[in-house]
Structures are given as structure tokens and as C-alpha cells.
Design an enzyme around this catalytic site. Structure first.
Site, mmCIF file in Angstrom:
data_model
loop_
_atom_site.group_PDB
_atom_site.id
_atom_site.type_symbol
_atom_site.label_atom_id
_atom_site.label_comp_id
_atom_site.label_asym_id
_atom_site.label_seq_id
_atom_site.Cartn_x
_atom_site.Cartn_y
_atom_site.Cartn_z
ATOM 1 C CB SER A 1 -1.590 -3.117 -4.938
ATOM 2 O OG SER A 1 -2.746 -3.390 -4.361
ATOM 3 C CE LYS B 1 -3.624 -6.256 -4.367
ATOM 4 N NZ LYS B 1 -4.461 -5.446 -5.054
ATOM 5 C CE1 TYR C 1 -4.088 -7.759 -0.885
ATOM 6 C CE2 TYR C 1 -5.282 -6.531 1.029
ATOM 7 C CZ TYR C 1 -4.951 -6.850 -0.394
ATOM 8 O OH TYR C 1 -5.195 -5.635 -1.405
ATOM 9 C CE1 TYR D 1 -5.447 -3.574 -8.585
ATOM 10 C CE2 TYR D 1 -4.762 -1.304 -8.664
ATOM 11 C CZ TYR D 1 -4.724 -2.715 -8.199
ATOM 12 O OH TYR D 1 -3.831 -3.021 -7.222
ATOM 13 C CB VAL E 1 -3.151 2.677 -2.672
ATOM 14 C CG1 VAL E 1 -4.631 2.189 -3.638
ATOM 15 C CG2 VAL E 1 -3.122 1.772 -1.587
#
Ligand code: GLN
Length: 301
Positions: free
Chosen positions: A62, A65, A189, A237, A255
Site C-alpha cells: 500500500s 498508493k 492494482y 487506516y 502490508v
């Protein structure tokens, strides 16, 4: 700031009993031994300092992102925001709960649903290969090296087991918030998440976001400011509040155990340790970020 400080943090981390658990839902990542650690820091004077396994490539997951968001903002500007919000979610990265309540508009571009929509936007009028080349090209330009690649095994591993992300993509589609076929957007993705970098490369890539480089930057100052704001509020998050409290700097976790931390105008920091905490953020990495912030007083607050 000296390499000694980073070495002390490294030594302190190796005294931990608990290193967390590597991501279990991606088989290629599940078997990585958790007792590993690396930290790299790039400073405004051009120095880059390292400790631990700073030349070992890891799956950025991530953290990618941040780069797909930068690429999307660079190409499509504010168009993204009609499809994705900018608020923290208070839910886990792969949660479906808010999507139903909020009519398929993800809370922010860092939860999985928001990142899937961001990738979908980036795909407009192009093949996955081209969109991926754009994200990879941006990262390589930011890190000033071509030696950054996608690990196809990790991408395939996630494609075969990513039931949650498939559910999210189909849910987005049912709300008209996916312009491509779910499998096409998801495939792109998963490959973007499977990019591998070392902490040394990731810290170098973060310099544009920290505004450490004089002269033309790969990311505009306006976009860098905004991406940092999202990293601070949403980058971890449902652990984002705690990270802001403990570290006081914008950060983005993955992760794979990586964390990119930005001390605006002061430093770009990359940390890696593959064991995760309950929120899916690096356990030892989060500890190390807190130690560094405490030692350096780099908190923005
Ligand atoms: N590829 C991962 C997923 O979609 C990324 C999640 C993460 O790093 N938090 O589940």
C-alpha cells in the site's frame, strides 16, 4: 542526525520480543521471517543514512498508493475527488462497511476501495501495462534509479487469494464507481502493490514529497502538500490517529511491512520490518518511527 542514531534504533528494535505477524492473506508474503529490519533517512543536505537491511527489496504494497495517487493527481487533477473522499475511515484497509453506507464512494484514496478507484481512474483510455509503466516510471524518477521492479509472483499470489478486494471491486462496480472490468482494474492494482523497493530507494523517492530537492520536482508542491495531508490523516487506516500521536509525521504503511514517513522540508524516511500489528501496519516499523521522532523532535506539532 547521524547514522549512529539509526544504528541505535536498529539495536533497540532487535531487543523486541514481539515482531508481529507477516501478512497471512498473501501467501507469497506469509512465509517471510518477521525478525528483519531496515531504516533509511534522506536529509535536506543530500545525505542519505541507513541501518539494517537497507538494500533488501521488499513488497511495498500500500505504500504504492502514494505514488498512484501522485500519478493520478498529476494526470487528472481534481477529477479524482468526485469518486473518492478525503476523510479518514476509522475502519480497516479492506473494510466494506462504509462503502455500503456511503453509496460506493470510498472514504479516501488509501483504503483499498479508494486505491482501486484511483487505479481505475489512472487506467482511463489506457492498457494496464501503460498505467503500470506510468506509476513505475514516476517511482523510478523520484528515486533516481531504474532498478525498481514488479514481482509477478506476489501479484499472482494476491490475485489468486484476494477475495476481499474482488468483493470491493464488484461492489464499486455495482455503484457505477468502476469504469473498467473489475478484473482489469484489480490486476493493475495487484501489480502496482507488488512493486519491490529497498528502504534506501523508498527514502530517495520520498524526497519530492518532503520537498527536499531544490529546482524542478517530480511532484508539484501543491500535490505534495495534499498527499502529505492525506498520509497524516489516512495513511495508517484505523491506526492513523495513533501514528499521528506517537510520531507526529505523515506516513504511509503497507502490508509488506514498509512505511514511508515524511518530515516536511527536513527528511524522507523509509522503514521496513515485515511483521504487522493488529491494524496491518509494521509492528517494529511503527515502533522505530516513534523512536526516531522522539530522538529528533521532527514531529510537525
Ligand atoms: N495489496 C494489499 C491489499 O490490497 C495492500 C494492502 C495494504 O498494504 N494495506 O490487500
Amino acid at each position: 542526525m547521524t547514522e549512529r542514531i539509526l544504528q541505535d534504533i536498529h539495536d533497540e528494535i532487535f531487543r523486541l520480543d514481539d515482531w508481529g505477524t507477516p501478512a497471512q492473506y498473501i501467501p507469497e508474503l506469509a512465509c517471510i521471517p518477521p525478525r528483519q529490519f531496515a531504516i533509511s533517512v534522506c536529509l535536506a543536505n543530500g545525505d542519505c543514512l541507513n541501518a539494517g537491511a537497507s538494500d533488501r527489496p521488499f513488497s511495498i504494497q500500500s505504500v504504492s498508493k502514494v505514488f498512484s495517487l501522485a500519478a493520478t493527481l498529476g494526470r487528472f487533477g481534481d477529477q479524482l475527488w468526485s469518486r473518492v473522499g478525503r476523510e479518514p475511515s476509522g475502519t480497516s484497509f479492506d473494510s466494506v462497511v462504509l462503502l455500503e453506507r456511503e453509496n460506493g464512494r470510498p472514504r479516501n484514496p488509501f483504503v483499498n476501495a479508494g486505491a482501486i478507484v484511483t487505479t481505475d481512474v489512472l487506467l482511463a483510455g489506457r492498457q494496464p501495462k501503460q498505467a503500470l509503466a506510468e506509476v513505475l516510471g514516476l517511482i523510478r524518477a523520484m528515486a533516481e534509479t531504474d532498478d525498481i521492479h514488479i514481482n509477478d509472483k506476489v501479484a499472482t499470489s494476491e490475485r489468486l487469494t484476494g477475495a476481499r478486494n474482488k468483493a470491493l471491486a464488484h461492489y464499486l462496480q455495482s455503484h457505477g464507481n468502476l469504469q473498467n472490468e473489475p478484473d482489469l482494474t484489480l490486476g493493475t492494482y495487484f501489480h502496482q502493490c507488488a512493486i519491490e523497493m529497498t528502504t534506501r530507494q523508498l527514502a530517495l523517492a520520498g524526497r519530492s514529497l518532503a520537498r527536499l530537492r531544490a529546482g524542478p520536482n517530480v511532484i508539484s508542491p501543491r500535490h505534495a502538500r495534499r498527499i502529505n495531508a492525506l498520509m497524516m490523516t489516512c495513511g495508517h487506516y484505523d491506526g492513523s490517529g495513533e501514528f499521528a500521536y506517537q510520531v507526529g509525521l505523515p506516513g504511509k504503511s503497507g502490508v509488506g511491512g514498509g512505511i514511508l514517513v515524511i518530515a516536511p522540508r527536513v527528511a524522507s524516511i523509509a522503514i521496513w520490518s515485515p511483521g504487522l500489528n493488529l491494524y496491518g501496519n509494521s509492528h517494529a516499523g511503527t515502533r522505530a518511527a516513534a523512536m526516531l521522532a522522539q530522538t529528533t523532535c521532527w514531529s510537525v506539532f
